[in-house]
Design an enzyme around this catalytic site. Structure first.
Site, PDB file in Angstrom:
ATOM      1  N   ASP A  28       0.816  -1.213   0.000  1.00 54.15           N
ATOM      2  CA  ASP A  28       0.000   0.000   0.000  1.00 54.15           C
ATOM      3  C   ASP A  28       0.848   1.261   0.000  1.00 54.15           C
ATOM      4  O   ASP A  28       2.067   1.210   0.180  1.00 54.15           O
ATOM      5  CB  ASP A  28      -0.957  -0.001   1.205  1.00 54.15           C
ATOM      6  N   ASP A  87      -7.486  -3.195  14.337  1.00 56.59           N
ATOM      7  CA  ASP A  87      -8.868  -3.542  13.982  1.00 56.59           C
ATOM      8  C   ASP A  87      -8.901  -4.738  13.034  1.00 56.59           C
ATOM      9  O   ASP A  87      -9.923  -5.045  12.435  1.00 56.59           O
ATOM     10  CB  ASP A  87      -9.574  -2.339  13.338  1.00 56.59           C
ATOM     11  N   HIS A 139      -7.115  -5.076  10.221  1.00 54.26           N
ATOM     12  CA  HIS A 139      -6.874  -4.834   8.795  1.00 54.26           C
ATOM     13  C   HIS A 139      -5.567  -5.476   8.334  1.00 54.26           C
ATOM     14  O   HIS A 139      -4.636  -5.634   9.124  1.00 54.26           O
ATOM     15  CB  HIS A 139      -6.912  -3.325   8.444  1.00 54.26           C
ATOM     16  N   GLU A 148      -9.734  -2.104   5.462  1.00 59.24           N
ATOM     17  CA  GLU A 148     -10.407  -1.862   6.737  1.00 59.24           C
ATOM     18  C   GLU A 148     -11.624  -2.786   6.864  1.00 59.24           C
ATOM     19  O   GLU A 148     -12.155  -3.268   5.860  1.00 59.24           O
ATOM     20  CB  GLU A 148     -10.862  -0.398   6.799  1.00 59.24           C
TER      21      GLU A 148
END
Ligand code: F6R
Length: 244
Positions: free
Chosen positions: A67, A136, A138, A143
């Site tokens: 990313d 979380d 990811h 997400e």
């Protein structure tokens, strides 16, 4: 899934680097997928050391990163491109043409995502993908959401990720709100996956992601369906796991 639990972060990094080096020794022209963030930092230092000692050569590998922030130029101190060159590629004497990272400054971000996905395919797919995991759940910047993303795409970062990543910026306001990210589908197509997590703050999410149900509301859980995925932890990140 395969599990490796190491006594501490140092031994975890050594184990992680050894697996990557073994892949390259077996196939010198390997296509490697790399991540940024804190999780792979010590592994990258180990890889640089192995390369300096001549134990393994990265001269024929090709790499793709997971990313990149949208809107940050490649030489921005917080761009993932800069991170990779500062923390790994320069130390291994890699050439620019070996490493591909999404271009967060592309005029047409959707076209950049399509080109990126095509470039991975043209390279023959990723042989070994290194991953970290967000608090979380990811992976890359995928997400939690109603479904799993398939391809490289533009992703809006959620508040928790912005909060976690603000440590690298002057303030939370400076953290870009969007990023280009490989999709869950892109990641799942890698032939082997190595996910590294360390520290107590990752213990709960590791347990939920890999011992709980597979759900897009916890992206990393999909890795339970991958045929060759190794989770490599230090003792703290493994501390919530129960084996009964
Ligand atoms: C970075 C990336 C992210 C990180 C994750 C964990 O390229 O893809 O998914 O792996 O946010 O970050 P750290 O390792 O900093 O805890």
């Amino acid at each position: 899934m395969h599990w490796i639990v190491c006594p501490d972060e140092k031994s975890q990094a050594k184990a992680c680097a050894s697996i990557i080096a073994a892949q390259v020794l077996q196939k010198p022209s390997s296509v490697l997928g790399f991540a940024t963030g804190s999780s792979p930092l010590k592994t990258y230092a180990e890889l640089i050391e192995m390369s300096r000692q001549g134990a393994v050569s990265f001269s024929r590998v090709r790499t793709f990163n997971l990313d990149e922030y949208a809107g940050l130029p490649r030489d921005h101190p917080q761009s993932y491109s800069r991170f990779m060159w500062d923390n790994l590629f320069s130390g291994m004497n890699m050439r620019e043409d070996q490493a591909r990272i999404p271009n967060g400054m592309a005029a047409d971000l959707d076209a950049e995502c399509r080109d990126y996905e095509q470039a991975i395919e043209d390279a023959g797919g990723i042989d070994l993908q290194l991953l970290g995991i967000g608090h979380d759940g990811h992976i890359a910047f995928n997400e939690p959401g109603p479904d799993f993303s398939k391809f490289t795409h533009v992703e809006r970062l959620n508040a928790r990720t912005v909060e976690a990543n603000k440590r690298f910026f002057d303030s939370a306001d400076d953290v870009p709100r969007t990023a280009l990210s490989m999709g869950v589908g892109s990641i799942m197509r890698a032939r082997r996956i190595l996910l590294a997590a360390s520290g107590k703050d990752k213990a709960e999410i590791v347990k939920e992601a890999f011992l709980g149900p597979v759900t897009p509301s916890l992206t990393a859980s999909i890795l339970q369906f991958h045929g060759d995925c190794t989770i490599i932890l230090d003792r703290e990140a493994a501390s919530a796991l129960t084996y009964n």
